[in-house]
Design a protein around this motif. Structure first.
Motif, PDB file in Angstrom:
ATOM      1  N   ASN A  46      36.965  37.515  47.559  1.00 16.38           N
ATOM      2  CA  ASN A  46      35.996  38.178  48.426  1.00 16.38           C
ATOM      3  C   ASN A  46      36.521  39.525  48.916  1.00 16.38           C
ATOM      4  O   ASN A  46      35.749  40.428  49.248  1.00 16.38           O
ATOM      5  N   LEU A  47      37.858  39.708  48.943  1.00 14.51           N
ATOM      6  CA  LEU A  47      38.451  40.950  49.422  1.00 14.51           C
ATOM      7  C   LEU A  47      38.988  41.834  48.306  1.00 14.51           C
ATOM      8  O   LEU A  47      39.069  43.051  48.464  1.00 14.51           O
ATOM      9  N   PHE A  48      39.401  41.236  47.186  1.00 12.70           N
ATOM     10  CA  PHE A  48      40.036  41.982  46.098  1.00 12.70           C
ATOM     11  C   PHE A  48      39.248  41.821  44.803  1.00 12.70           C
ATOM     12  O   PHE A  48      38.676  40.765  44.536  1.00 12.70           O
ATOM     13  N   GLU A  49      39.288  42.869  43.992  1.00  6.64           N
ATOM     14  CA  GLU A  49      38.726  42.832  42.642  1.00  6.64           C
ATOM     15  C   GLU A  49      39.875  42.844  41.637  1.00  6.64           C
ATOM     16  O   GLU A  49      40.758  43.703  41.709  1.00  6.64           O
ATOM     17  N   GLU A  50      39.869  41.902  40.711  1.00  9.46           N
ATOM     18  CA  GLU A  50      40.937  41.827  39.721  1.00  9.46           C
ATOM     19  C   GLU A  50      40.701  42.823  38.601  1.00  9.46           C
ATOM     20  O   GLU A  50      39.608  42.925  38.056  1.00  9.46           O
ATOM     21  N   GLN A  51      41.763  43.556  38.259  1.00  5.08           N
ATOM     22  CA  GLN A  51      41.718  44.472  37.136  1.00  5.08           C
ATOM     23  C   GLN A  51      42.724  44.015  36.081  1.00  5.08           C
ATOM     24  O   GLN A  51      43.089  42.851  36.044  1.00  5.08           O
ATOM     25  N   VAL A  52      43.183  44.915  35.227  1.00  3.10           N
ATOM     26  CA  VAL A  52      44.089  44.511  34.149  1.00  3.10           C
ATOM     27  C   VAL A  52      45.500  44.306  34.665  1.00  3.10           C
ATOM     28  O   VAL A  52      45.883  44.783  35.738  1.00  3.10           O
ATOM     29  N   SER A  53      46.292  43.570  33.887  1.00  2.54           N
ATOM     30  CA  SER A  53      47.722  43.378  34.150  1.00  2.54           C
ATOM     31  C   SER A  53      47.992  42.770  35.520  1.00  2.54           C
ATOM     32  O   SER A  53      48.934  43.167  36.220  1.00  2.54           O
ATOM     33  N   SER A  54      47.181  41.807  35.901  1.00  6.39           N
ATOM     34  CA  SER A  54      47.365  41.107  37.186  1.00  6.39           C
ATOM     35  C   SER A  54      47.434  42.074  38.361  1.00  6.39           C
ATOM     36  O   SER A  54      48.184  41.877  39.316  1.00  6.39           O
ATOM     37  N   ARG A  55      46.633  43.122  38.281  1.00  3.09           N
ATOM     38  CA  ARG A  55      46.549  44.070  39.392  1.00  3.09           C
ATOM     39  C   ARG A  55      45.232  43.870  40.111  1.00  3.09           C
ATOM     40  O   ARG A  55      44.190  43.674  39.491  1.00  3.09           O
ATOM     41  N   PHE A  56      45.296  43.895  41.442  1.00  2.00           N
ATOM     42  CA  PHE A  56      44.128  43.652  42.270  1.00  2.00           C
ATOM     43  C   PHE A  56      43.886  44.871  43.162  1.00  2.00           C
ATOM     44  O   PHE A  56      44.808  45.400  43.772  1.00  2.00           O
ATOM     45  N   VAL A  57      42.631  45.277  43.221  1.00  2.00           N
ATOM     46  CA  VAL A  57      42.240  46.460  44.000  1.00  2.00           C
ATOM     47  C   VAL A  57      41.334  46.020  45.145  1.00  2.00           C
ATOM     48  O   VAL A  57      40.408  45.219  44.938  1.00  2.00           O
ATOM     49  N   PRO A  58      41.570  46.494  46.359  1.00  2.00           N
ATOM     50  CA  PRO A  58      40.710  46.108  47.481  1.00  2.00           C
ATOM     51  C   PRO A  58      39.269  46.552  47.272  1.00  2.00           C
ATOM     52  O   PRO A  58      39.008  47.621  46.711  1.00  2.00           O
ATOM     53  N   ARG A  59      38.354  45.723  47.714  1.00  2.00           N
ATOM     54  CA  ARG A  59      36.950  46.134  47.762  1.00  2.00           C
ATOM     55  C   ARG A  59      36.803  46.998  49.014  1.00  2.00           C
ATOM     56  O   ARG A  59      36.348  46.532  50.065  1.00  2.00           O
ATOM     57  N   ALA A  60      37.214  48.241  48.917  1.00  2.00           N
ATOM     58  CA  ALA A  60      37.350  49.069  50.113  1.00  2.00           C
ATOM     59  C   ALA A  60      36.901  50.496  49.854  1.00  2.00           C
ATOM     60  O   ALA A  60      37.025  51.022  48.748  1.00  2.00           O
TER      61      ALA A  60
END
Length: 329
Positions: A46-60
């Protein structure tokens, strides 16, 4: 859990937001660049969006009228956590004026289109229309005025729940802070589903300046990561404004600390518990009453001086209507 897009607005809102995302990374076993330290335990979607290589970006989204605060965040250890497109700023500040933050055409020309685009992009990445969390101060021109502008857009385009973490200024923070606060509160009443009130003056005296962001962030992280997290459903026709304003209690360094003072005769309408944090939906929050009293005094002086110069002038009742609605709290 329902996806949530967080919008940090103004210097105060972005300082709280920076601490919030740093604490979210720690809680979720992420590095400050968003890489998972334990891929088998993903952070809350609910707070983070998963991208490539196990990297997570905030929904911010990070928004400010002055580029300085966002430049400091980009140059800090959090600089790689947010994509450049998530950081939106004007070329100068709002001059501590609600009007500049909400209506200045030069500022809106710089921020309106990229802001609307980023909100749309974030919403389209979610499985359903997301909730929105806004971090801001009601005493600043950007924190009050630009937040009002954002709330108007969200109300018009996205009929969804909006949660505000709103820092209330000290009564004597600046000459114009009561105006900013009262005008900003009007838009919170109109467009927010729930508001967590943070009394800056009270907490500064109790905790010290350096701890307020940490204290506030700790409450927010616990709330947003909790399976119990709940935002009242947005209802355009709702008339029970006072039900949406909360103060909180949480354990801080071995002591129960409240986010703001309330009336001694106040009655708790609703209590919500998130681990060590409790939200109380109640009546008179003293910091709002102090701002309203200061506004009343200043507005009466303004009207007297205006009438002395132009006895025949007609003064709009719009601000008086704001006061009347805020007295429901």
């Amino acid at each position: 859990m329902h996806e949530t897009v967080t919008i940090s607005i103004g210097e105060c809102g972005n300082n709280i937001g920076a601490q919030f995302w740093r604490d979210c990374c720690t809680q979720s076993d992420l590095s400050v660049s968003g890489h998972s330290l334990h891929p088998q335990v993903p952070p809350p979607s609910n707070l983070f969006e998963e991208q490539v290589s196990s990297r997570f970006v905030p929904r911010a989204i990070l928004l400010d009228s002055d580029p300085g605060t966002l430049a400091n965040i980009r140059n800090s250890d959090l600089g790689f956590l947010f994509p450049p497109s998530a950081c939106i700023s004007g070329s100068y500040g709002a001059g501590n004026s609600f009007g500049n933050g909400c209506y200045d055409p030069d500022l809106l020309e710089l921020i309106q289109e990229p802001l609307n685009d980023q909100i749309r992009i974030q919403a389209e990445k979610c499985d359903q229309t997301p909730n929105f969390n806004l971090f801001h101060s009601l005493g600043e021109g950007t924190g009050s005025g630009t937040t009002a502008f954002v709330l108007m857009h969200l109300k018009e385009e996205y009929r969804t729940s909006v949660f505000n973490c709103s820092v209330l200024p000290e009564p004597d923070a600046s000459v114009v802070s009561p105006y900013n606060c009262i005008l900003g509160l009007n838009y919170l009443i109109e467009s927010s589903s729930a508001v967590l009130c943070i009394d800056n003056g009270y907490l500064t005296a109790k905790l010290g300046i350096g701890e307020i962001n940490q204290y506030t962030s700790r409450q927010l992280v616990g709330m947003f990561e909790s399976e119990k997290w709940w935002i009242p459903k947005y209802d355009q026709d709702a008339a029970y404004y006072q039900r949406h304003f909360y103060h909180s209690e949480t354990m801080w360094k071995g002591e129960i600390v409240t986010s703001c003072l309330v009336s001694d005769t106040d009655k708790v309408i609703q209590e919500i518990e998130f681990g060590n944090t409790k939200l109380y939906n109640s009546g008179v929050i003293q910091s709002i009453k102090q701002q309203l009293d200061s506004f009343d005094l200043m507005f009466k002086r303004f009207k007297l001086r205006l009438l002395e110069k132009s006895p025949s002038i007609i003064i709009s009742d719009k601000l008086n209507s704001y006061q009347a609605k805020i007295r429901f709290l």
